[in-house]
Design a protein around this motif. Structure first.
Motif, mmCIF file in Angstrom:
data_model
loop_
_atom_site.group_PDB
_atom_site.id
_atom_site.type_symbol
_atom_site.label_atom_id
_atom_site.label_comp_id
_atom_site.label_asym_id
_atom_site.label_seq_id
_atom_site.Cartn_x
_atom_site.Cartn_y
_atom_site.Cartn_z
ATOM 1 N N SER A 45 35.570 33.429 32.004
ATOM 2 C CA SER A 45 35.884 33.349 30.578
ATOM 3 C C SER A 45 36.052 34.711 29.910
ATOM 4 O O SER A 45 36.491 34.782 28.763
ATOM 5 C CB SER A 45 34.804 32.563 29.839
ATOM 6 O OG SER A 45 33.590 33.298 29.818
ATOM 7 N N THR A 46 35.737 35.794 30.635
ATOM 8 C CA THR A 46 35.837 37.127 30.030
ATOM 9 C C THR A 46 37.197 37.780 30.234
ATOM 10 O O THR A 46 37.376 38.936 29.847
ATOM 11 C CB THR A 46 34.732 38.068 30.560
ATOM 12 O OG1 THR A 46 34.920 38.264 31.971
ATOM 13 C CG2 THR A 46 33.345 37.492 30.298
ATOM 14 N N THR A 47 38.133 37.048 30.850
ATOM 15 C CA THR A 47 39.462 37.611 31.074
ATOM 16 C C THR A 47 40.512 36.496 31.078
ATOM 17 O O THR A 47 40.200 35.350 31.408
ATOM 18 C CB THR A 47 39.537 38.397 32.403
ATOM 19 O OG1 THR A 47 40.852 38.954 32.544
ATOM 20 C CG2 THR A 47 39.231 37.524 33.605
ATOM 21 N N ASP A 48 41.734 36.862 30.747
ATOM 22 C CA ASP A 48 42.856 35.922 30.844
ATOM 23 C C ASP A 48 43.559 36.036 32.190
ATOM 24 O O ASP A 48 44.490 35.290 32.470
ATOM 25 C CB ASP A 48 43.866 36.197 29.722
ATOM 26 C CG ASP A 48 43.308 35.834 28.364
ATOM 27 O OD1 ASP A 48 42.490 34.904 28.287
ATOM 28 O OD2 ASP A 48 43.687 36.501 27.377
ATOM 29 N N ASP A 49 43.128 36.982 33.025
ATOM 30 C CA ASP A 49 43.735 37.201 34.331
ATOM 31 C C ASP A 49 43.298 36.080 35.281
ATOM 32 O O ASP A 49 42.106 35.952 35.586
ATOM 33 C CB ASP A 49 43.295 38.570 34.857
ATOM 34 C CG ASP A 49 44.002 38.974 36.129
ATOM 35 O OD1 ASP A 49 44.428 38.084 36.902
ATOM 36 O OD2 ASP A 49 44.122 40.192 36.370
ATOM 37 N N PRO A 50 44.222 35.258 35.761
ATOM 38 C CA PRO A 50 43.850 34.104 36.590
ATOM 39 C C PRO A 50 43.290 34.466 37.969
ATOM 40 O O PRO A 50 42.776 33.580 38.664
ATOM 41 C CB PRO A 50 45.164 33.334 36.723
ATOM 42 C CG PRO A 50 46.235 34.349 36.526
ATOM 43 C CD PRO A 50 45.678 35.353 35.549
ATOM 44 N N ARG A 51 43.352 35.728 38.347
ATOM 45 C CA ARG A 51 42.800 36.119 39.644
ATOM 46 C C ARG A 51 41.276 36.049 39.668
ATOM 47 O O ARG A 51 40.683 35.950 40.740
ATOM 48 C CB ARG A 51 43.209 37.553 39.998
ATOM 49 C CG ARG A 51 44.678 37.735 40.284
ATOM 50 C CD ARG A 51 44.986 39.190 40.532
ATOM 51 N NE ARG A 51 44.671 39.958 39.329
ATOM 52 C CZ ARG A 51 44.682 41.279 39.254
ATOM 53 N NH1 ARG A 51 44.987 41.995 40.308
ATOM 54 N NH2 ARG A 51 44.406 41.887 38.122
ATOM 55 N N TRP A 52 40.641 36.116 38.496
ATOM 56 C CA TRP A 52 39.185 36.257 38.458
ATOM 57 C C TRP A 52 38.519 34.940 38.102
ATOM 58 O O TRP A 52 38.774 34.343 37.075
ATOM 59 C CB TRP A 52 38.790 37.378 37.501
ATOM 60 C CG TRP A 52 39.447 38.645 37.917
ATOM 61 C CD1 TRP A 52 40.392 39.336 37.241
ATOM 62 C CD2 TRP A 52 39.252 39.350 39.151
ATOM 63 N NE1 TRP A 52 40.804 40.428 37.967
ATOM 64 C CE2 TRP A 52 40.116 40.466 39.149
ATOM 65 C CE3 TRP A 52 38.442 39.164 40.261
ATOM 66 C CZ2 TRP A 52 40.180 41.374 40.209
ATOM 67 C CZ3 TRP A 52 38.507 40.068 41.311
ATOM 68 C CH2 TRP A 52 39.360 41.155 41.274
ATOM 69 N N GLU A 53 37.678 34.508 39.024
ATOM 70 C CA GLU A 53 36.948 33.254 38.899
ATOM 71 C C GLU A 53 35.462 33.512 39.130
ATOM 72 O O GLU A 53 35.085 34.561 39.639
ATOM 73 C CB GLU A 53 37.453 32.258 39.936
ATOM 74 C CG GLU A 53 38.917 31.911 39.796
ATOM 75 C CD GLU A 53 39.423 31.109 40.975
ATOM 76 O OE1 GLU A 53 39.944 30.014 40.730
ATOM 77 O OE2 GLU A 53 39.286 31.569 42.129
ATOM 78 N N CYS A 54 34.670 32.517 38.766
ATOM 79 C CA CYS A 54 33.223 32.670 38.956
ATOM 80 C C CYS A 54 32.559 31.306 39.031
ATOM 81 O O CYS A 54 33.185 30.279 38.803
ATOM 82 C CB CYS A 54 32.617 33.513 37.841
ATOM 83 S SG CYS A 54 32.811 32.805 36.197
ATOM 84 N N VAL A 55 31.275 31.322 39.352
ATOM 85 C CA VAL A 55 30.432 30.137 39.318
ATOM 86 C C VAL A 55 29.331 30.386 38.292
ATOM 87 O O VAL A 55 29.208 31.490 37.770
ATOM 88 C CB VAL A 55 29.813 29.817 40.703
ATOM 89 C CG1 VAL A 55 30.903 29.531 41.733
ATOM 90 C CG2 VAL A 55 28.903 30.942 41.179
ATOM 91 N N ASP A 56 28.539 29.363 38.026
ATOM 92 C CA ASP A 56 27.370 29.498 37.163
ATOM 93 C C ASP A 56 26.127 29.403 38.035
ATOM 94 O O ASP A 56 26.115 28.673 39.042
ATOM 95 C CB ASP A 56 27.317 28.393 36.113
ATOM 96 C CG ASP A 56 28.514 28.397 35.170
ATOM 97 O OD1 ASP A 56 29.422 29.240 35.330
ATOM 98 O OD2 ASP A 56 28.535 27.541 34.278
ATOM 99 N N PHE A 57 25.083 30.118 37.609
ATOM 100 C CA PHE A 57 23.796 30.076 38.297
ATOM 101 C C PHE A 57 22.706 29.679 37.317
ATOM 102 O O PHE A 57 22.737 30.077 36.156
ATOM 103 C CB PHE A 57 23.428 31.464 38.853
ATOM 104 C CG PHE A 57 24.260 31.916 40.004
ATOM 105 C CD1 PHE A 57 24.003 31.464 41.287
ATOM 106 C CD2 PHE A 57 25.289 32.821 39.817
ATOM 107 C CE1 PHE A 57 24.769 31.899 42.364
ATOM 108 C CE2 PHE A 57 26.058 33.264 40.883
ATOM 109 C CZ PHE A 57 25.801 32.802 42.160
#
Length: 141
Positions: A74-86
């Protein structure tokens, strides 16, 4: 189940802040390293990770659990960057320092030793079990 280690500078995001997020957990955002991102892509809900304070403390202080599927950061509009929640699972009874890990010959190949700068890294089951023992758990978490 897979095991991981995630790093955070405690003056930016601390273990106490992570615990305060409760069951909802927190997005592990801001990762801009392809290998770290790919490690998150390999994660599944329920996987466990050590929460490591980097730079200040240099120690494993808690255990977290993956609580979301991979999703856009959610901190970027660049679709290359993804994450999970912990979400936080528990404190470790005794923090395990980087010096402790480096001083244990059976952990010589652990990513924390060999890839020290990588912020999201895999942990082998035997490494997980040994670090849990070093942290004072009677049984691995």
């Amino acid at each position: 189940m897979q095991y991981w280690l995630i790093k955070s500078e405690p003056d930016k995001w601390s273990w106490e802040q992570q615990k305060a997020k409760g069951e909802a957990g927190e997005e592990w955002d801001g990762i801009r390293n392809y290998q770290a991102r790919n490690n998150m892509r390999a994660m599944e809900i329920g996987d466990k990770a050590f929460f490591y304070h980097s730079n200040i403390g240099k120690e494993i202080v808690g255990i977290v659990e993956v609580c979301s599927e991979i999703h856009p950061d959610s901190t970027t509009d660049d679709p290359r960057w993804e994450c999970v929640d912990f979400k936080a699972v528990c404190d470790v009874p005794k923090p395990v320092t980087l010096a402790d890990v480096k001083g244990e010959p059976r952990l010589a190949d652990m990513s924390l030793v060999t890839s020290m700068r990588l912020s999201v890294q895999p942990v082998k089951k035997e490494e997980w079990d040994l670090v849990c023992q070093m942290a004072g758990f009677k049984e691995p978490v």
